[in-house]
Design a protein around this motif. Structure first.
Motif, PDB file in Angstrom:
ATOM      1  N   SER A 536       0.867  -1.178   0.000  1.00 40.83           N
ATOM      2  CA  SER A 536       0.000   0.000   0.000  1.00 40.83           C
ATOM      3  C   SER A 536       0.907   1.232   0.000  1.00 40.83           C
ATOM      4  O   SER A 536       2.133   1.124   0.053  1.00 40.83           O
ATOM      5  CB  SER A 536      -0.935   0.002   1.221  1.00 40.83           C
ATOM      6  N   ASP A 537       0.296   2.402  -0.046  1.00 39.03           N
ATOM      7  CA  ASP A 537       1.073   3.648  -0.103  1.00 39.03           C
ATOM      8  C   ASP A 537       1.766   3.864   1.240  1.00 39.03           C
ATOM      9  O   ASP A 537       1.106   4.097   2.257  1.00 39.03           O
ATOM     10  CB  ASP A 537       0.137   4.820  -0.417  1.00 39.03           C
ATOM     11  N   PRO A 538       3.103   3.828   1.271  1.00 41.83           N
ATOM     12  CA  PRO A 538       3.813   3.966   2.552  1.00 41.83           C
ATOM     13  C   PRO A 538       3.658   5.356   3.179  1.00 41.83           C
ATOM     14  O   PRO A 538       3.864   5.520   4.374  1.00 41.83           O
ATOM     15  CB  PRO A 538       5.274   3.681   2.176  1.00 41.83           C
ATOM     16  N   LYS A 539       3.269   6.344   2.359  1.00 40.70           N
ATOM     17  CA  LYS A 539       3.068   7.689   2.898  1.00 40.70           C
ATOM     18  C   LYS A 539       1.777   7.774   3.699  1.00 40.70           C
ATOM     19  O   LYS A 539       1.613   8.662   4.534  1.00 40.70           O
ATOM     20  CB  LYS A 539       3.044   8.711   1.762  1.00 40.70           C
ATOM     21  N   LYS A 540       0.876   6.839   3.440  1.00 39.05           N
ATOM     22  CA  LYS A 540      -0.411   6.833   4.126  1.00 39.05           C
ATOM     23  C   LYS A 540      -0.564   5.656   5.103  1.00 39.05           C
ATOM     24  O   LYS A 540      -1.374   5.727   6.024  1.00 39.05           O
ATOM     25  CB  LYS A 540      -1.549   6.779   3.098  1.00 39.05           C
ATOM     26  N   ASP A 541       0.197   4.612   4.834  1.00 40.87           N
ATOM     27  CA  ASP A 541       0.053   3.390   5.644  1.00 40.87           C
ATOM     28  C   ASP A 541       1.426   2.977   6.180  1.00 40.87           C
ATOM     29  O   ASP A 541       2.293   2.507   5.427  1.00 40.87           O
ATOM     30  CB  ASP A 541      -0.547   2.274   4.776  1.00 40.87           C
ATOM     31  N   ARG A 542       1.623   3.154   7.489  1.00 37.35           N
ATOM     32  CA  ARG A 542       2.906   2.794   8.095  1.00 37.35           C
ATOM     33  C   ARG A 542       3.164   1.285   8.063  1.00 37.35           C
ATOM     34  O   ARG A 542       4.303   0.829   8.175  1.00 37.35           O
ATOM     35  CB  ARG A 542       2.949   3.286   9.546  1.00 37.35           C
ATOM     36  N   LYS A 543       2.125   0.523   7.920  1.00 35.31           N
ATOM     37  CA  LYS A 543       2.272  -0.937   7.916  1.00 35.31           C
ATOM     38  C   LYS A 543       2.548  -1.484   6.507  1.00 35.31           C
ATOM     39  O   LYS A 543       2.605  -2.695   6.308  1.00 35.31           O
ATOM     40  CB  LYS A 543       1.018  -1.586   8.474  1.00 35.31           C
ATOM     41  N   ALA A 544       2.721  -0.603   5.556  1.00 35.29           N
ATOM     42  CA  ALA A 544       2.979  -1.038   4.181  1.00 35.29           C
ATOM     43  C   ALA A 544       4.274  -1.847   4.134  1.00 35.29           C
ATOM     44  O   ALA A 544       5.278  -1.485   4.750  1.00 35.29           O
ATOM     45  CB  ALA A 544       3.073   0.162   3.253  1.00 35.29           C
ATOM     46  N   LYS A 557      -0.321  -4.890 -13.612  1.00 37.15           N
ATOM     47  CA  LYS A 557      -1.638  -4.687 -12.981  1.00 37.15           C
ATOM     48  C   LYS A 557      -1.535  -3.669 -11.850  1.00 37.15           C
ATOM     49  O   LYS A 557      -2.411  -2.792 -11.698  1.00 37.15           O
ATOM     50  CB  LYS A 557      -2.140  -6.021 -12.444  1.00 37.15           C
ATOM     51  N   ILE A 558      -0.470  -3.741 -11.061  1.00 36.80           N
ATOM     52  CA  ILE A 558      -0.288  -2.786  -9.953  1.00 36.80           C
ATOM     53  C   ILE A 558      -0.141  -1.363 -10.504  1.00 36.80           C
ATOM     54  O   ILE A 558      -0.684  -0.407  -9.950  1.00 36.80           O
ATOM     55  CB  ILE A 558       0.938  -3.189  -9.106  1.00 36.80           C
ATOM     56  N   ILE A 559       0.599  -1.238 -11.620  1.00 36.05           N
ATOM     57  CA  ILE A 559       0.764   0.088 -12.243  1.00 36.05           C
ATOM     58  C   ILE A 559      -0.580   0.599 -12.755  1.00 36.05           C
ATOM     59  O   ILE A 559      -0.940   1.768 -12.587  1.00 36.05           O
ATOM     60  CB  ILE A 559       1.802   0.017 -13.389  1.00 36.05           C
ATOM     61  N   GLU A 560      -1.372  -0.274 -13.383  1.00 33.73           N
ATOM     62  CA  GLU A 560      -2.703   0.109 -13.876  1.00 33.73           C
ATOM     63  C   GLU A 560      -3.614   0.561 -12.745  1.00 33.73           C
ATOM     64  O   GLU A 560      -4.468   1.443 -12.926  1.00 33.73           O
ATOM     65  CB  GLU A 560      -3.346  -1.071 -14.609  1.00 33.73           C
ATOM     66  N   ASP A 561      -3.435  -0.025 -11.565  1.00 33.95           N
ATOM     67  CA  ASP A 561      -4.276   0.323 -10.412  1.00 33.95           C
ATOM     68  C   ASP A 561      -3.864   1.644  -9.770  1.00 33.95           C
ATOM     69  O   ASP A 561      -4.478   2.077  -8.789  1.00 33.95           O
ATOM     70  CB  ASP A 561      -4.217  -0.790  -9.367  1.00 33.95           C
ATOM     71  N   GLY A 562      -2.829   2.281 -10.292  1.00 35.82           N
ATOM     72  CA  GLY A 562      -2.512   3.635  -9.822  1.00 35.82           C
ATOM     73  C   GLY A 562      -1.148   3.815  -9.212  1.00 35.82           C
ATOM     74  O   GLY A 562      -0.765   4.937  -8.863  1.00 35.82           O
ATOM     75  N   ALA A 563      -0.372   2.764  -9.065  1.00 33.44           N
ATOM     76  CA  ALA A 563       0.972   2.910  -8.491  1.00 33.44           C
ATOM     77  C   ALA A 563       1.849   3.664  -9.485  1.00 33.44           C
ATOM     78  O   ALA A 563       1.954   3.291 -10.652  1.00 33.44           O
ATOM     79  CB  ALA A 563       1.574   1.546  -8.181  1.00 33.44           C
ATOM     80  N   GLN A 567       6.779   3.340 -15.382  1.00 32.22           N
ATOM     81  CA  GLN A 567       5.954   3.591 -16.556  1.00 32.22           C
ATOM     82  C   GLN A 567       5.599   2.256 -17.212  1.00 32.22           C
ATOM     83  O   GLN A 567       6.491   1.452 -17.539  1.00 32.22           O
ATOM     84  CB  GLN A 567       6.703   4.485 -17.548  1.00 32.22           C
ATOM     85  N   LYS A 568       4.312   2.013 -17.405  1.00 32.73           N
ATOM     86  CA  LYS A 568       3.884   0.697 -17.880  1.00 32.73           C
ATOM     87  C   LYS A 568       4.487   0.348 -19.231  1.00 32.73           C
ATOM     88  O   LYS A 568       4.895  -0.800 -19.486  1.00 32.73           O
ATOM     89  CB  LYS A 568       2.358   0.648 -17.965  1.00 32.73           C
ATOM     90  N   GLU A 569       4.569   1.353 -20.147  1.00 30.42           N
ATOM     91  CA  GLU A 569       5.101   1.093 -21.490  1.00 30.42           C
ATOM     92  C   GLU A 569       6.559   0.632 -21.443  1.00 30.42           C
ATOM     93  O   GLU A 569       7.066   0.025 -22.397  1.00 30.42           O
ATOM     94  CB  GLU A 569       4.984   2.351 -22.362  1.00 30.42           C
TER      95      GLU A 569
END
Length: 598
Positions: A536-544, A557-563, A567-569
């Motif tokens: 998860s986003d480490p800036k928002k979730d310390r347990k990442a 898939k992780i990149i498509e989900d917004g990470a 760059q996917k290409e």
């Protein structure tokens, strides 16, 4: 003094409540005075309500008044019983041979219609013409005032988006006997969607503006002899009239503002304050006394014609037409008021002077707008120039500070200066945007003592704006000899014409993957600011936590989900050669990061 009206027109209880004093015709004839004969042309839908309003105003004088109620024979009222109309009203055909001391023509709810489209316009024109010859003084109320100015003086009104609605305070602009006893400022109810400009009225020397406001247009106009009175307000209105209009419009879903200066505290729940009754009574009293009673001939048949002759533009198109008009005007002494239009067309190919003047006005307005836009653009241009200079200095100093802190040689500072000269002279967005990567690569090459290779000499785009992988791979293999060390700027290449062409944001990933693929590298390291791909986003979730391994599909898939970690290409070139991707943290180089491979 009393009004002489038909018996049973208004009930005794209403007469008493409204303090309207009436007498019968027999008693009136026995008195040794001549009653003033007043015609009320009632154009309002709710005729009985309007009757009471005007009879109340007329009864507040010391004069005996004989009332005739007039209706439009060419129009059937939907809001008044036909029996009432036939019993108490006359039509133009029934009064066209009469003479009247005074006439009132009321407003009508037709102000948004073109005059010629109003069903009874021809009949009303007959009454307006009748008033010139058979009535000594005529008062036109609200819409009727606009219709009369249009008919007699060719003055048109404008339809407004927002209704002129409320009780408005006017300043007395000129002395006149109809305003005798008035304070310098007085209040009048208004309810209309139309507006007549002062400048249009002032074109006519026979007309005098007694009251006007910027937001309402003219409010009260008379002819110099007071034979015509144009009142745009409604002094006759009852206490609740504006309120009822407001509620009616709300119930219809119409766009309507609260009537101005009408409700106490500007709140309908606090009630209504009547502020116009005193000036209204004085106005009607002055009109009947000073403009009618004291100047109308005792023998009403001797009323002189109020002559207004209007000549259109075609009648005054040239000097020859002027000569014809002069002959017509001088042929009758009664033609004492002449209304003229601007010169019209002299032939079918000619243009009306008013149309040409409108064109001048529109061109001037356009020029003024252009001048304002040019001034704004010039100001914006200067502002942008200053902002460009400031931003250039900010970025330049950032690179210089890096060079200073790294103790780089003098030549490095010269390269920084030259790069920013190129930025200032360039109009290419891609070139300007690419200079961040370019200069950073220059600094890093100096700092590492590696060889610098410009990305434009490695990465090629084809004519469709797509990466030419074959040509790019060939460039990489040719220019990157084994055993040498290089620093390459990411994010851009060059197009078929040799111009700088940038990738999408994050394009440095793409540059690295192309080079890794061209050289058949074992691993492609991608260093960033996190310990690899996280759960998860480490800036928002310390347990990442870091994900140790992924295959290419899972990574995509992780990149498509917004990470925004890669760059996917940029996956395809390395996946094609089964090159391992390592996502590592620059700020924590000992971290194992994430490995991506099939």
């Amino acid at each position: 003094m009393p009004l002489i009206i038909p018996r049973d027109l208004i009930g005794e209880d209403v007469l008493q409540r409204e303090n309207i004093f009436v007498i019968g015709e027999n008693r009136a004839q026995s008195q040794d005075i001549r009653p003033i004969k007043v015609a009320i042309v009632n154009l309002m839908p709710k005729k009985e309500e309007t009757e009471i309003q005007f009879l109340r105003m007329l009864s507040n004088t010391a004069l005996q008044i004989n009332i005739d109620l007039i209706r439009m024979g060419s129009h059937n009222s939907k809001n008044t019983e036909q029996e009432h109309l036939e019993k108490f009203y006359k039509t133009y055909e029934e009064i066209k041979d009469n003479k009247y001391d005074a006439m009132i023509i009321t407003g009508a709810p037709v102000e948004k219609l073109e005059y010629e489209n109003i069903k009874y316009w021809d009949e009303l024109k007959s009454i307006l013409e009748f008033a010139k010859t058979n009535v000594y003084s005529t008062m036109f109320i609200c819409w009727a005032a606009q219709a009369a100015l249009y008919y007699y003086y060719d003055i048109d009104s404008e339809v407004l988006d927002n209704k002129i609605f409320g009780v408005f305070e006017f300043e007395k602009l000129a002395d006149d006997k109809i305003l005798k006893g008035f304070d310098d400022e007085f209040l009048v109810p208004h309810s209309r969607h139309t507006y007549v400009r002062e400048e249009e009225v002032r074109k006519h020397s026979d007309l005098k503006i007694l009251a006007s406001r910027e937001d309402t247009g003219v409010g009260l106009v008379t002819t110099e002899d007071n034979r015509f009175i144009f009142s745009f307000g409604h002094w006759e209105y009852d206490k609740e009239t504006l309120h009822n209009e407001y509620i009616r419009d709300l119930s219809k879903g119409l766009k309507i503002n609260l009537p101005k200066n009408y409700y106490k505290n500007n709140n309908p729940k606090d009630g209504i304050t009547i502020k116009w009754r005193t000036s209204g009574n004085l106005f009607f009293s002055n009109w009947l006394n000073y403009c009618v009673y004291q100047v109308t001939p005792f023998h009403i048949e001797e009323i002189e014609k109020k002559s207004v002759s209007k000549f259109g533009g075609s009648s005054l198109s040239d000097a020859k037409q002027f000569s014809k008009v002069k002959s017509i005007v001088l042929s009758e002494d009664e033609r004492d008021i002449i209304v003229v239009s601007a010169p019209g067309k002299r032939d079918s190919k000619d243009e009306k002077v008013t149309d040409l003047l409108i064109n001048i006005s529109e061109l001037k307005e356009s020029q003024n707008k252009i001048e304002r836009v040019l001034a704004e653009l010039k100001e914006k241009f200067i502002e942008n120039e200053k902002l460009i200079d400031t931003t250039v200095e900010t970025i330049k100093n950032r690179f210089k500070n890096i060079a200073i802190d790294l103790n780089l040689d003098k030549k490095t500072f010269e390269e920084i200066e030259n790069s920013f000269k190129d930025i200032e002279s360039s109009q290419s967005r891609d070139f300007i945007v690419s200079r961040g990567e370019y200069l950073n690569a220059k600094l890093m090459a100096k700092y590492l003592d590696y060889e610098f290779i410009d990305a434009k000499d490695l990465i090629n785009f084809n004519s469709r704006g797509e990466i030419d992988f074959e040509k790019s791979y060939e460039n990489v293999r040719e220019k990157m000899s084994k055993g040498k060390k290089f620093v390459v700027p990411g994010f851009y290449g060059r197009d078929v014409e040799g111009n700088i062409r940038t990738f999408n944001r994050g394009g440095s990933d793409f540059t690295g993957s192309i080079i890794a693929s061209a050289l058949n590298s074992k691993v492609y390291e991608n260093w960033t600011d996190v310990n690899g791909v996280m759960t998860s986003d480490p800036k928002k979730d310390r347990k990442a936590e870091t994900i140790p391994t992924l295959n290419y599909d899972e990574f995509g898939k992780i990149i498509e989900d917004g990470a925004e970690i890669y760059q996917k290409e940029a996956i395809a070139p390395v996946r094609e050669k089964n090159i391992m991707i390592k996502i590592l943290n620059t700020n924590n180089p000992n971290s194992q990061g994430t490995i991506v491979k099939d």
